[in-house]
Design an enzyme around this catalytic site. Structure first.
Site, PDB file in Angstrom:
ATOM      1  CB  SER A  56      -0.933  -0.117   1.211  1.00 22.69           C
ATOM      2  OG  SER A  56      -1.836  -1.151   1.196  1.00 22.69           O
ATOM      3  NE  ARG A  57       3.327   2.316  -5.052  1.00 23.83           N
ATOM      4  CZ  ARG A  57       3.166   1.300  -5.506  1.00 23.83           C
ATOM      5  NH1 ARG A  57       3.004   0.182  -4.879  1.00 23.83           N
ATOM      6  NH2 ARG A  57       3.036   1.100  -6.914  1.00 23.83           N
TER       7      ARG A  57
END
Length: 215
Positions: free
Chosen positions: A193-194
């Site tokens: 999710s970065r």
């Protein structure tokens, strides 16, 4: 095209990087990560390939991919033509940044600091272990200069090969090494999710200060 680029993404799930895994100084961690990259990255990827960024006298940035050729407690060493564009930029502003990216490990390392030339002895020692073609090429190519076409370069190469028919090429004065003396080293580990892990080492008066940066 714009939509297809916007849709290109990869979720990073291979590993994490915690403070418990990281030593107090950055060189040990770089050696560990580099060793794992050598074992993991598949050809034609070169694990010692890095992007080197420099700035010219007018403040304009330039970057290119080079190969790391030395590493010790002083810093990170690479070699080039001193009369090249990068050589002129480093002479004007002796600071640089380098980035290593190892996609198989979902890792990146960013390094920033002052750059100095290595000694003539260090340059000569490395020059002598280069393949013969690379040594001749260092004499033949007027790196970064405008040439007419490929035929001109091949002509320069042929002339240089004749010049060294009966003797081994020595390290030219216009060619040698640079050492980046790191002031900052950031280790980046891709996460889902970065929400990536970023541990930053910054030189302070007492040594290295380790900090976690938000992704």
């Amino acid at each position: 095209m714009a939509q297809s680029l916007a849709d290109m993404r990869r979720d990073y799930t291979r590993d994490g990087l915690s403070e418990a895994q990281a030593p107090a100084e950055p060189f040990a961690l770089f050696h560990q990560w580099f060793g794992e990259a050598v074992k993991t990255e598949q050809l034609p990827v070169e694990p010692n390939a890095m992007t080197l960024a420099t700035v010219d006298a007018d403040g304009r940035p330039h970057c290119r991919v080079l190969l790391l050729k030395g590493l010790d407690e002083r810093g990170f060493t690479f070699f080039s033509n001193y009369d090249s564009a990068k050589g002129e930029q480093l002479a004007a502003r002796p600071f640089a940044a380098m980035t290593f990216f190892w996609p198989s490990l979902e890792r990146q390392v960013r390094i920033e600091g002052r750059v100095e030339k290595v000694t003539a002895e260090e340059s000569d020692t490395y020059f002598q272990v280069r393949p013969l073609g690379s040594r001749i090429g260092a004499w033949a190519s007027p790196q970064s200069r405008v040439i007419r076409d490929r035929a001109e370069l091949e002509g320069l190469l042929a002339e240089t090969e004749k010049r060294f028919l009966d003797r081994a090429p020595q390290c030219p004065r216009h060619w040698g090494g640079y050492r980046l003396l790191p002031e900052r080293i950031e280790f980046w580990q891709g996460r889902s999710s970065r929400l990536h892990d970023r541990l930053n080492y910054r030189q302070v008066e007492s040594g290295w200060l380790r900090e976690r940066l938000a992704p």
